[in-house]
Write an enzyme that holds these catalytic residues in place. Structure first.
Site, PDB file in Angstrom:
ATOM      1  N   ARG A  65     -46.236  69.519  33.551  1.00 32.58           N
ATOM      2  CA  ARG A  65     -45.381  68.510  34.199  1.00 32.58           C
ATOM      3  C   ARG A  65     -44.217  69.158  34.944  1.00 32.58           C
ATOM      4  NH1 ARG A  65     -41.901  65.830  31.453  1.00 32.58           N
ATOM      5  NH2 ARG A  65     -43.100  65.663  29.523  1.00 32.58           N
ATOM      6  N   TYR A 119     -46.645  50.311  55.301  1.00 33.04           N
ATOM      7  CA  TYR A 119     -47.766  50.106  54.382  1.00 33.04           C
ATOM      8  C   TYR A 119     -47.394  48.982  53.401  1.00 33.04           C
ATOM      9  CZ  TYR A 119     -50.894  51.021  50.488  1.00 33.04           C
ATOM     10  OH  TYR A 119     -51.801  50.890  49.481  1.00 33.04           O
ATOM     11  N   ASP A 184     -43.248  58.015  57.079  1.00 34.29           N
ATOM     12  CA  ASP A 184     -44.593  58.060  56.515  1.00 34.29           C
ATOM     13  C   ASP A 184     -45.531  58.501  57.634  1.00 34.29           C
ATOM     14  OD1 ASP A 184     -47.170  57.466  55.577  1.00 34.29           O
ATOM     15  OD2 ASP A 184     -46.426  55.851  54.297  1.00 34.29           O
ATOM     16  N   LYS A 209     -55.788  59.553  52.074  1.00 30.55           N
ATOM     17  CA  LYS A 209     -56.329  59.174  53.372  1.00 30.55           C
ATOM     18  C   LYS A 209     -56.890  60.406  54.102  1.00 30.55           C
ATOM     19  CE  LYS A 209     -54.700  55.339  51.840  1.00 30.55           C
ATOM     20  NZ  LYS A 209     -53.392  54.808  52.190  1.00 30.55           N
TER      21      LYS A 209
HETATM   22  C1  PLP Z   1     -52.319  54.242  51.544  1.00 29.30           C
HETATM   23  C2  PLP Z   1     -50.959  54.428  52.081  1.00 29.30           C
HETATM   24  C3  PLP Z   1     -49.871  54.639  51.235  1.00 29.30           C
HETATM   25  C4  PLP Z   1     -50.001  54.625  49.729  1.00 29.30           C
HETATM   26  O1  PLP Z   1     -50.762  55.698  49.277  1.00 29.30           O
HETATM   27  P1  PLP Z   1     -51.615  55.645  47.891  1.00 29.30           P
HETATM   28  O2  PLP Z   1     -52.183  57.019  47.849  1.00 29.30           O
HETATM   29  O3  PLP Z   1     -52.612  54.562  48.027  1.00 29.30           O
HETATM   30  O4  PLP Z   1     -50.637  55.364  46.800  1.00 29.30           O
HETATM   31  C5  PLP Z   1     -48.635  54.856  51.808  1.00 29.30           C
HETATM   32  N1  PLP Z   1     -48.465  54.825  53.148  1.00 29.30           N
HETATM   33  C6  PLP Z   1     -49.488  54.612  53.990  1.00 29.30           C
HETATM   34  C7  PLP Z   1     -49.240  54.585  55.463  1.00 29.30           C
HETATM   35  C8  PLP Z   1     -50.768  54.392  53.495  1.00 29.30           C
HETATM   36  O5  PLP Z   1     -51.778  54.158  54.343  1.00 29.30           O
END
Ligand code: PLP
Length: 390
Positions: A65, A119, A184, A209
């Site tokens: 951790r 998101y 993001d 993603k």
């Molecule tokens: C999917 C997504 C998230 C969240 O990510 P997870 O891995 O599902 O927790 C955050 N920002 C964007 C733009 C996303 O497409």
């Protein structure tokens, strides 16, 4: 050796020591605990790592951790690709968002200025305030006026999820002044956009993603300065939203093909977007590659390509959107994005369901994540599914 070329970086980042180690693939370290040389040295290492520091040469990692070499190897690779000092990886994109918000709250700066669209999960988390944050929703033009001395973070996405809205990142950085800016970068990926080059402090990715790229992992990361990385590692050490080493290995492997996947999918998305744009059942295509006016200038200034994500509005409204999503045959009707296969989903009903009605994407919008199939097969599937709406 450092090179700014993202193709070369994607293949070699975080692997510079492998030849010296006598291996070709990166090792996976699964140790949950690490041997301690003696009580005093172990205690010193614990204190350093639990405070968010990096281990010194030969120092014990104490406990997974606090530090894991396989995760750190991926983090170093992502930092190289995002042109930041360091990166900190988490169990999911939302764990990365949560850790960043907690770091702001812990520093006594709980106010967040957020630019929509975001998101749906990020919007939901900020809207509930469940981590102790207070949100002011702002347009990019309203950011400067929304900043207070309690503002810990300005948050935006470009291109935004799900409608691909574009934000002038350099302008937001300027408007934020002293307040840190988080972008993001999940949609653009480090291949097409490097927000840190524009002065952005924190570059967030859902590794789930495009970076993972094969729809088989969950992860998140923040690329940032060493000072921010220390704060985020401290939050991670204390709250435990860790990326598992096996997953870090897969995310790191995903980086090696990221450039070719993103560029191929981008070329295909350009063809699909142009085809959708000429279809009678489609009211509007939302895609950076079709942007005009000021938006086109933003794309030219801060992106190296329009990307593989697009959205489109159906002439027939919600009914047509819902029927189209359900009628695809090869294209998978599913949330998530950035993988090898093309996915379609209805944001208002799914990913953006928690967003308040007045800020939710319209009911006639479908989001398409273009994968690596041929453009003609993707178009043929869209053609037959759109025909069901006539
Ligand atoms: C999917 C997504 C998230 C969240 O990510 P997870 O891995 O599902 O927790 C955050 N920002 C964007 C733009 C996303 O497409």
């Amino acid at each position: 050796m450092t090179t700014p070329d993202p193709h070369t970086l994607a293949v070699h980042a975080g692997r510079h020591d492998l030849t010296a180690l006598g291996v070709h693939a990166a090792p996976i370290d699964l140790s949950s605990t690490s041997p301690l040389p003696d009580v005093e040295a172990g205690g010193d290492a614990y204190e350093q790592l639990a405070g968010g520091g990096r281990p010194g040469e030969g120092q014990s990692h104490v406990y997974q951790r606090l530090w894991n070499p396989t995760v750190a190897r991926f983090e170093d690779a992502l930092a190289e690709l995002e042109h930041t000092d360091e990166a900190v990886a988490f169990a999911s994109g939302m764990a990365a968002v949560s850790a960043t918000l907690l770091a702001c709250v812990a520093a006594g700066k709980p106010h967040v200025v957020a630019v929509r669209p975001l998101y749906g999960g990020t919007d939901h988390l900020l809207g509930t305030g469940m981590l102790g944050t207070e949100v002011t929703w702002a347009t990019p033009e309203e950011v400067a006026g929304a900043i207070t001395d309690r503002t810990g973070l300005v948050v935006c996405e470009s291109p935004g999820n799900p409608t691909l809205d574009l934000v002038d990142l350099a302008a937001v950085v300027e408007a934020a002044g002293e307040a840190p800016v988080l972008v993001d970068n999940t949609f653009a990926t480090p291949i097409l956009q490097n927000p840190a080059d524009l002065g952005v402090d924190l570059v967030l990715h859902s590794l789930t993603k495009a970076i993972g790229g094969h729809g088989d992992l969950l992860g998140g990361a923040v690329a940032c300065s060493s000072e921010w990385a220390t704060r985020l590692r401290q939050v991670r050490a204390v709250t435990g939203g860790l990326l598992a080493p096996q997953v870090a290995y897969l995310a790191h492997r995903g980086l090696q093909t990221l450039a070719v996947r993103v560029e191929t999918a981008t070329r295909t998305a350009q063809e699909v977007a142009a085809w959708l744009d000429g279809h009678e059942a489609v009211a509007e295509v939302l895609y950076p590659g079709l942007a005009t006016g000021e938006d086109a200038e933003i794309v030219a200034r801060q992106m190296r390509g329009p990307g593989s994500m697009l959205a489109f509005r159906l002439q027939g409204g919600y009914e047509a959107a819902s029927r189209t999503a359900s009628a695809t045959q090869m294209i998978v009707h599913a949330v998530s994005l950035g993988g090898v296969d093309t996915l379609v989903q209805h944001p208002a009903a799914l990913t953006h369901r928690p967003v308040p009605a007045d800020a939710r994407p319209a009911a006639d919008v479908l989001r398409l994540s273009v994968g690596l199939e041929s453009a003609s097969d993707i178009i043929a599937d869209l053609e037959q599914s759109l025909a069901q709406t006539a």
